[in-house]
Design a protein around this motif. Structure first.
Motif, PDB file in Angstrom:
ATOM      1  N   ARG A  77       0.864  -1.179   0.000  1.00 38.17           N
ATOM      2  CA  ARG A  77       0.000   0.000   0.000  1.00 38.17           C
ATOM      3  C   ARG A  77       0.897   1.225   0.000  1.00 38.17           C
ATOM      4  NH1 ARG A  77      -2.429   1.384   4.289  1.00 38.17           N
ATOM      5  NH2 ARG A  77      -1.312   0.062   5.725  1.00 38.17           N
ATOM      6  N   LEU A  78       0.456   2.268  -0.675  1.00 39.01           N
ATOM      7  CA  LEU A  78       1.166   3.537  -0.640  1.00 39.01           C
ATOM      8  C   LEU A  78       0.813   4.255   0.652  1.00 39.01           C
ATOM      9  CD1 LEU A  78       0.461   4.582  -4.311  1.00 39.01           C
ATOM     10  CD2 LEU A  78       2.686   3.962  -3.393  1.00 39.01           C
ATOM     11  N   THR A  79       1.740   4.986   1.217  1.00 42.51           N
ATOM     12  CA  THR A  79       1.483   5.708   2.458  1.00 42.51           C
ATOM     13  C   THR A  79       1.177   7.176   2.163  1.00 42.51           C
ATOM     14  OG1 THR A  79       3.798   6.301   2.769  1.00 42.51           O
ATOM     15  CG2 THR A  79       3.064   4.207   3.723  1.00 42.51           C
ATOM     16  N   TYR A  80       0.781   7.867   3.205  1.00 42.18           N
ATOM     17  CA  TYR A  80       0.517   9.313   3.116  1.00 42.18           C
ATOM     18  C   TYR A  80       1.738  10.031   2.550  1.00 42.18           C
ATOM     19  CZ  TYR A  80      -0.412  14.042   4.817  1.00 42.18           C
ATOM     20  OH  TYR A  80      -0.608  15.387   4.908  1.00 42.18           O
ATOM     21  N   LYS A  81       2.905   9.584   2.978  1.00 37.06           N
ATOM     22  CA  LYS A  81       4.160  10.207   2.555  1.00 37.06           C
ATOM     23  C   LYS A  81       4.358  10.132   1.045  1.00 37.06           C
ATOM     24  CE  LYS A  81       9.014  10.123   3.948  1.00 37.06           C
ATOM     25  NZ  LYS A  81      10.013   9.445   4.754  1.00 37.06           N
ATOM     26  N   SER A  82       3.899   9.067   0.417  1.00 42.94           N
ATOM     27  CA  SER A  82       4.059   8.945  -1.040  1.00 42.94           C
ATOM     28  C   SER A  82       3.027   9.779  -1.795  1.00 42.94           C
ATOM     29  CB  SER A  82       3.982   7.482  -1.474  1.00 42.94           C
ATOM     30  OG  SER A  82       2.757   6.912  -1.111  1.00 42.94           O
ATOM     31  N   PHE A  83       1.797   9.847  -1.285  1.00 43.87           N
ATOM     32  CA  PHE A  83       0.771  10.638  -1.966  1.00 43.87           C
ATOM     33  C   PHE A  83       1.067  12.137  -1.896  1.00 43.87           C
ATOM     34  CE2 PHE A  83      -1.904   6.822  -1.569  1.00 43.87           C
ATOM     35  CZ  PHE A  83      -2.415   6.780  -2.855  1.00 43.87           C
ATOM     36  N   TYR A  84       1.685  12.581  -0.813  1.00 37.91           N
ATOM     37  CA  TYR A  84       1.954  14.004  -0.620  1.00 37.91           C
ATOM     38  C   TYR A  84       3.453  14.304  -0.636  1.00 37.91           C
ATOM     39  CZ  TYR A  84      -2.929  14.084   0.466  1.00 37.91           C
ATOM     40  OH  TYR A  84      -4.291  13.952   0.374  1.00 37.91           O
ATOM     41  N   TYR A  85       4.182  13.561  -1.441  1.00 38.41           N
ATOM     42  CA  TYR A  85       5.638  13.710  -1.511  1.00 38.41           C
ATOM     43  C   TYR A  85       6.038  15.136  -1.880  1.00 38.41           C
ATOM     44  CZ  TYR A  85      10.406  13.500  -3.164  1.00 38.41           C
ATOM     45  OH  TYR A  85      11.731  13.776  -3.357  1.00 38.41           O
ATOM     46  N   ASN A  86       5.436  15.720  -2.904  1.00 38.70           N
ATOM     47  CA  ASN A  86       5.840  17.049  -3.360  1.00 38.70           C
ATOM     48  C   ASN A  86       5.662  18.098  -2.271  1.00 38.70           C
ATOM     49  OD1 ASN A  86       6.575  16.099  -5.883  1.00 38.70           O
ATOM     50  ND2 ASN A  86       4.548  16.450  -6.742  1.00 38.70           N
ATOM     51  N   GLU A  87       4.537  18.072  -1.562  1.00 31.93           N
ATOM     52  CA  GLU A  87       4.293  19.033  -0.503  1.00 31.93           C
ATOM     53  C   GLU A  87       5.272  18.840   0.650  1.00 31.93           C
ATOM     54  OE1 GLU A  87       1.974  17.214  -1.975  1.00 31.93           O
ATOM     55  OE2 GLU A  87       0.546  18.643  -2.829  1.00 31.93           O
ATOM     56  N   ILE A  88       5.510  17.580   1.028  1.00 32.67           N
ATOM     57  CA  ILE A  88       6.443  17.285   2.117  1.00 32.67           C
ATOM     58  C   ILE A  88       7.853  17.719   1.729  1.00 32.67           C
ATOM     59  CG2 ILE A  88       7.524  15.409   3.412  1.00 32.67           C
ATOM     60  CD1 ILE A  88       4.784  13.959   3.276  1.00 32.67           C
ATOM     61  N   HIS A  89       8.234  17.462   0.485  1.00 27.04           N
ATOM     62  CA  HIS A  89       9.570  17.826   0.005  1.00 27.04           C
ATOM     63  C   HIS A  89       9.758  19.349   0.014  1.00 27.04           C
ATOM     64  CE1 HIS A  89      13.325  17.311  -2.096  1.00 27.04           C
ATOM     65  NE2 HIS A  89      12.926  18.122  -3.069  1.00 27.04           N
ATOM     66  N   LYS A  90       8.749  20.090  -0.433  1.00 22.91           N
ATOM     67  CA  LYS A  90       8.833  21.560  -0.415  1.00 22.91           C
ATOM     68  C   LYS A  90       8.973  22.078   1.014  1.00 22.91           C
ATOM     69  CE  LYS A  90       6.197  22.277  -4.635  1.00 22.91           C
ATOM     70  NZ  LYS A  90       4.903  22.659  -5.207  1.00 22.91           N
ATOM     71  N   GLU A  91       8.227  21.490   1.943  1.00 22.91           N
ATOM     72  CA  GLU A  91       8.310  21.910   3.345  1.00 22.91           C
ATOM     73  C   GLU A  91       9.699  21.612   3.922  1.00 22.91           C
ATOM     74  OE1 GLU A  91       7.131  23.778   6.684  1.00 22.91           O
ATOM     75  OE2 GLU A  91       5.956  23.633   4.843  1.00 22.91           O
ATOM     76  N   GLU A  92      10.275  20.468   3.564  1.00 23.84           N
ATOM     77  CA  GLU A  92      11.626  20.138   4.023  1.00 23.84           C
ATOM     78  C   GLU A  92      12.649  21.131   3.483  1.00 23.84           C
ATOM     79  OE1 GLU A  92      12.188  16.107   2.773  1.00 23.84           O
ATOM     80  OE2 GLU A  92      11.105  15.286   4.482  1.00 23.84           O
ATOM     81  N   ILE A  93      12.489  21.552   2.227  1.00 25.37           N
ATOM     82  CA  ILE A  93      13.398  22.536   1.641  1.00 25.37           C
ATOM     83  C   ILE A  93      13.269  23.869   2.376  1.00 25.37           C
ATOM     84  CG2 ILE A  93      13.834  23.931  -0.424  1.00 25.37           C
ATOM     85  CD1 ILE A  93      13.223  21.429  -2.086  1.00 25.37           C
ATOM     86  N   ARG A  94      12.026  24.298   2.655  1.00 29.30           N
ATOM     87  CA  ARG A  94      11.810  25.544   3.393  1.00 29.30           C
ATOM     88  C   ARG A  94      12.454  25.493   4.782  1.00 29.30           C
ATOM     89  NH1 ARG A  94       6.259  25.182   2.761  1.00 29.30           N
ATOM     90  NH2 ARG A  94       5.952  25.388   0.545  1.00 29.30           N
ATOM     91  N   ASN A  95      12.254  24.380   5.481  1.00 25.23           N
ATOM     92  CA  ASN A  95      12.844  24.240   6.817  1.00 25.23           C
ATOM     93  C   ASN A  95      14.365  24.226   6.755  1.00 25.23           C
ATOM     94  OD1 ASN A  95      10.381  24.200   8.091  1.00 25.23           O
ATOM     95  ND2 ASN A  95      10.222  21.967   8.102  1.00 25.23           N
ATOM     96  N   ASN A  96      14.913  23.578   5.742  1.00 24.78           N
ATOM     97  CA  ASN A  96      16.361  23.522   5.595  1.00 24.78           C
ATOM     98  C   ASN A  96      16.932  24.913   5.321  1.00 24.78           C
ATOM     99  OD1 ASN A  96      18.900  22.381   5.444  1.00 24.78           O
ATOM    100  ND2 ASN A  96      18.733  21.933   3.272  1.00 24.78           N
ATOM    101  N   ARG A  97      16.262  25.678   4.469  1.00 23.57           N
ATOM    102  CA  ARG A  97      16.709  27.050   4.196  1.00 23.57           C
ATOM    103  C   ARG A  97      16.659  27.896   5.460  1.00 23.57           C
ATOM    104  NH1 ARG A  97      13.646  28.008  -1.470  1.00 23.57           N
ATOM    105  NH2 ARG A  97      15.149  26.922  -2.776  1.00 23.57           N
ATOM    106  N   LYS A  98      15.596  27.715   6.218  1.00 22.63           N
ATOM    107  CA  LYS A  98      15.457  28.487   7.451  1.00 22.63           C
ATOM    108  C   LYS A  98      16.608  28.152   8.408  1.00 22.63           C
ATOM    109  CE  LYS A  98      11.511  27.986   9.469  1.00 22.63           C
ATOM    110  NZ  LYS A  98      10.383  27.732  10.368  1.00 22.63           N
ATOM    111  N   ARG A  99      16.887  26.872   8.571  1.00 16.52           N
ATOM    112  CA  ARG A  99      17.936  26.455   9.499  1.00 16.52           C
ATOM    113  C   ARG A  99      19.336  26.823   9.007  1.00 16.52           C
ATOM    114  NH1 ARG A  99      14.826  21.569   9.939  1.00 16.52           N
ATOM    115  NH2 ARG A  99      16.152  20.730   8.305  1.00 16.52           N
ATOM    116  N   SER A 100      19.573  26.731   7.717  1.00 17.56           N
ATOM    117  CA  SER A 100      20.937  26.913   7.229  1.00 17.56           C
ATOM    118  C   SER A 100      21.240  28.303   6.696  1.00 17.56           C
ATOM    119  CB  SER A 100      21.240  25.871   6.141  1.00 17.56           C
ATOM    120  OG  SER A 100      20.401  26.070   5.027  1.00 17.56           O
ATOM    121  N   ILE A 101      20.226  29.112   6.400  1.00 19.43           N
ATOM    122  CA  ILE A 101      20.479  30.440   5.835  1.00 19.43           C
ATOM    123  C   ILE A 101      19.913  31.534   6.727  1.00 19.43           C
ATOM    124  CG2 ILE A 101      20.042  31.975   3.892  1.00 19.43           C
ATOM    125  CD1 ILE A 101      19.956  29.488   2.096  1.00 19.43           C
ATOM    126  N   TYR A 102      18.615  31.531   6.945  1.00 16.18           N
ATOM    127  CA  TYR A 102      17.960  32.648   7.611  1.00 16.18           C
ATOM    128  C   TYR A 102      18.360  32.800   9.076  1.00 16.18           C
ATOM    129  CZ  TYR A 102      15.113  32.373   3.402  1.00 16.18           C
ATOM    130  OH  TYR A 102      14.701  32.316   2.102  1.00 16.18           O
TER     131      TYR A 102
END
Length: 131
Positions: A77-102
């Motif tokens: 079965r596919l999990t929530y993480k696979s159905f919403y991969y793009n949204e989760i990935h964008k949020e991870e990028i935002r959090n990473n930018r916040k932690r490493s740049i801002y």
């Protein structure tokens, strides 16, 4: 995520409507098939042509929480993480930018402001102290 794993996951998402759908890995015909009640037409999606090691990629998807095996290693079965991969990935990028740049940038700016403030104020304070 590996590019080939993403392509394989996307082909499984094409036939699944929800996290409850069980998908059969048909290695013989190189495709995913949706497990359904009898009487419904078979729904299947071929593996992407550029994907070489399907079993290894399926295992990668399982280890990273994108799929969950159902009754053996040929059904999943596919999990929530696979159905919403793009949204989760964008949020991870935002959090990473916040932690490493801002946050480091803000700390550096506030530190410079504090140093300049004390450079200018400290001599005035020392002059105002009685001897």
């Amino acid at each position: 995520m590996l590019i080939q794993a993403k392509k394989l996951m996307d082909s499984a998402i094409k036939i699944a409507n929800s996290e409850n759908d069980v998908i059969w890995i048909d290695y013989k015909n190189n495709r995913f098939s949706l497990v359904q009640d009898s009487g419904k037409p078979n729904v299947f999606e071929p593996f992407p042509l550029e994907v070489k090691c399907v079993q290894g990629l399926i295992e990668y998807l399982k280890e990273n929480g994108y799929i969950v095996y159902q009754s053996g290693k040929n059904h999943f079965r596919l999990t929530y993480k696979s159905f919403y991969y793009n949204e989760i990935h964008k949020e991870e990028i935002r959090n990473n930018r916040k932690r490493s740049i801002y946050i480091p940038l803000c700390v550096a700016i506030l530190g410079n402001i504090a140093v300049e403030f004390f450079k200018n104020v400290l001599p005035l304070v020392l002059q105002s102290l009685p001897e």
